[in-house]
Design a protein around this motif. Structure first.
Motif, mmCIF file in Angstrom:
data_model
loop_
_atom_site.group_PDB
_atom_site.id
_atom_site.type_symbol
_atom_site.label_atom_id
_atom_site.label_comp_id
_atom_site.label_asym_id
_atom_site.label_seq_id
_atom_site.Cartn_x
_atom_site.Cartn_y
_atom_site.Cartn_z
ATOM 1 N N ILE A 87 0.846 -1.198 0.000
ATOM 2 C CA ILE A 87 0.000 0.000 0.000
ATOM 3 C C ILE A 87 0.877 1.241 0.000
ATOM 4 N N LEU A 88 1.942 1.181 0.793
ATOM 5 C CA LEU A 88 2.864 2.312 0.830
ATOM 6 C C LEU A 88 3.432 2.592 -0.568
ATOM 7 N N ALA A 89 3.807 1.531 -1.260
ATOM 8 C CA ALA A 89 4.402 1.719 -2.592
ATOM 9 C C ALA A 89 3.409 2.391 -3.535
ATOM 10 N N LEU A 90 2.159 1.955 -3.477
ATOM 11 C CA LEU A 90 1.145 2.583 -4.335
ATOM 12 C C LEU A 90 0.898 4.029 -3.934
ATOM 13 N N PHE A 91 0.994 4.256 -2.645
ATOM 14 C CA PHE A 91 0.766 5.608 -2.143
ATOM 15 C C PHE A 91 1.863 6.554 -2.618
ATOM 16 N N ALA A 92 3.092 6.067 -2.566
ATOM 17 C CA ALA A 92 4.235 6.968 -2.717
ATOM 18 C C ALA A 92 4.858 6.972 -4.108
ATOM 19 N N MET A 93 4.484 6.012 -4.955
ATOM 20 C CA MET A 93 5.153 5.901 -6.257
ATOM 21 C C MET A 93 4.917 7.144 -7.120
#
Ligand code: BG6
Length: 489
Positions: free
Chosen positions: A245-251
């Motif tokens: 989720i973090l990766a999708l949030f921050a990409m």
């Protein structure tokens, strides 16, 4: 053009995941006419069972999700007629050859596509793949294999598993599930960011103070202690669900919606992150607790868990992304079992308003006056934004209000289970929501040194009572980075 068949073989058909999630998801897809015309479902497992017994087993778990749906029992009947069973060992070429024969009976004269769902422990993935990928036919379509975590325990064992699978499969045949990516609100994250003007310009260190990814469950590891004790909460939830989720949030913005474009951006952001150390985490484990006349067990009360286990059932972590967009912004994660509530959410805390005209209306606690955007993944899916608002009336009093999008009041259709979306994507060959091997490597690289150190030093978790809000260590960790947990304030 030749007609195509598709068979979906659930390996480990009598297991919990198969019964609770996979068969019901397949039925839901069938019910909504989402499966191709010629499909069959096979169960494969060690126990001897007839087709009829498998059907009984499956039908016991199927529900028409909305009560009294039209035709539901007819549909169930039709679905069950497409379900078959083959018993065999997981490392038996003969067992899989028998399965192959039965699959072929359904495939006669048609292009045959095969999807295998390995609902079994990872230590037997490779055996199954070796045995199941033996097929020779003139009408071969594609073969795809769905696997689910744990993908190893650390960078090395995960790499080893990937290499072994790749002896028999190409990367594009492997569908690694992280079921959080199938959840509605997680899929919506990119829509929110990239199809609204008002969020993306704020999506950086310039306006965001910190981001929090919170997972809590109000039950312990009851019944799964044996599995859990070998992994712990960091491997069970953080390294995969929360990090994804973090990766999708921050990409960064992907070039397009093509699977590889999103996956490329996720890998990039994961590789920009700082490897975690002991200073970045705090861990906890739940202890027994009496409340009224109910008593709740300690984690170590589980007979399959050693009495002196230091496996964390709770962890909080501070992560950092060393790139231009996110430099210095704390990304906090918190995950725990046996807490006071079940919830998964993303909380974005924005910066203070520079030179806030209304400063004095907030007393001394300006942190409480900042905007906060919350995406509640479950339960009760919602997106809400905390704003400051004038209390109507004479004078000037402000309070906190929510701009609130609550899914159940806004949308009448039921939200599909994550496994429905992911199974359908696998059938259709859509890879965007599956984890590519370089993503998996990057995820393990972040956590492996920390996990090793925790285990080598046998770091003792802070005990917290079953049903509580977790150990106080999580507050200190957050405070160290000038953060307050949004779910507790
Ligand atoms: C699984 C974990 O991946 O996710 C479990 O192994 C956890 O420990 C589960 O309970 C949570 O999933 P959900 O969809 O119920 O939030």
């Amino acid at each position: 053009e030749m007609d195509a068949t598709i068979s979906i073989t659930v390996v480990g058909a009598s297991g919990d995941l198969a019964k609770k999630k996979i068969f019901p998801a397949l039925f839901a897809l069938f019910y909504e006419d989402n499966l191709p015309e010629h499909f069959t479902v096979f169960g494969y497992a060690r126990s001897k069972m007839t087709d009829e017994q498998l059907r009984n087993m499956i039908s016991a778990t199927l529900t028409c999700r909305i009560d009294q749906r039209e035709n539901c029992s007819d549909k169930m009947e039709q679905f069950l007629k497409r379900c078959f069973y083959q018993s065999g060992q997981y490392n038996s070429e003969e067992g899989f050859a028998q399965l192959d024969n039965r699959l072929r009976e359904k495939e006669v004269g048609k292009l045959s596509n095969r999807l295998f769902y390995l609902s079994i422990p990872p230590n037997i993935f490779v055996d199954v793949v070796r045995c199941a990928s033996l097929r020779a036919s003139a009408t071969i379509g594609w073969t795809r294999v769905i696997v689910e975590k744990p993908f190893g325990r650390d960078a090395e064992s995960s790499g080893e598993l990937t290499r072994s699978l790749k002896k028999y499969l190409k990367e594009d045949q492997i569908f690694r599930i992280d079921h959080y990516l199938g959840k509605e609100l997680v899929e919506n994250l990119s829509v929110l960011r990239f199809s609204n003007l008002i969020f993306e310009p704020l999506w950086s260190r310039n306006y965001i103070r910190n981001v929090q990814f919170i997972f809590s469950e109000d039950f312990g590891t009851e019944g799964r202690g044996g599995y859990f004790d070998n992994y712990g909460i960091i491997r069970d939830i953080m390294q995969n669900h929360l990090l994804q989720i973090l990766a999708l949030f921050a990409m960064e913005t992907p070039v397009s919606l093509e699977a590889e474009d999103t996956r490329n951006e996720k890998v990039k952001v994961l590789r920009s992150m700082r490897t975690l150390t002991l200073d970045d985490v705090t861990i906890g484990q739940y202890k027994g607790h009496k409340k009224g006349d109910r008593s709740y067990p300690a984690y170590t009360d589980d007979p399959t868990v050693p009495n002196n286990s230091v496996t964390p059932t709770f962890a909080a972590a501070a992560l950092f992304i060393d790139n231009a967009r996110w430099d210095g912004v704390p990304f906090l994660m918190k995950a725990g079992k046996a807490l006071h509530t079940r919830r998964a959410e993303i909380r974005v805390q924005f910066r203070h308003v520079p030179g806030n005209l209304y400063k004095r209306n907030f007393g001394t606690d300006l942190d409480k006056a900042t905007n906060e955007l919350v995406l509640r993944v479950q339960p009760d899916e919602a997106i809400y934004l905390k704003i400051n608002n004038k209390v109507p009336g004479l004078g000037m009093r402000l309070d906190r209000s929510d701009l609130n999008l609550l899914y159940k009041t806004r949308y009448s259709k039921e939200i599909p289970d994550a496994y429905e979306r992911l199974l359908l994507d696998a059938v259709e060959g859509e890879r965007r929501l599956f984890i590519r091997s370089d993503e998996l490597d990057a995820a393990w690289a972040l956590f492996t040194p920390l996990l090793k150190e925790l285990e080598e030093k046998k770091i003792a978790p802070e005990l917290y009572p079953y049903g509580s809000r977790g150990p106080v260590g999580a507050h200190y960790l957050a405070a160290k980075h000038n953060v307050r947990w949004g779910d507790l304030s």
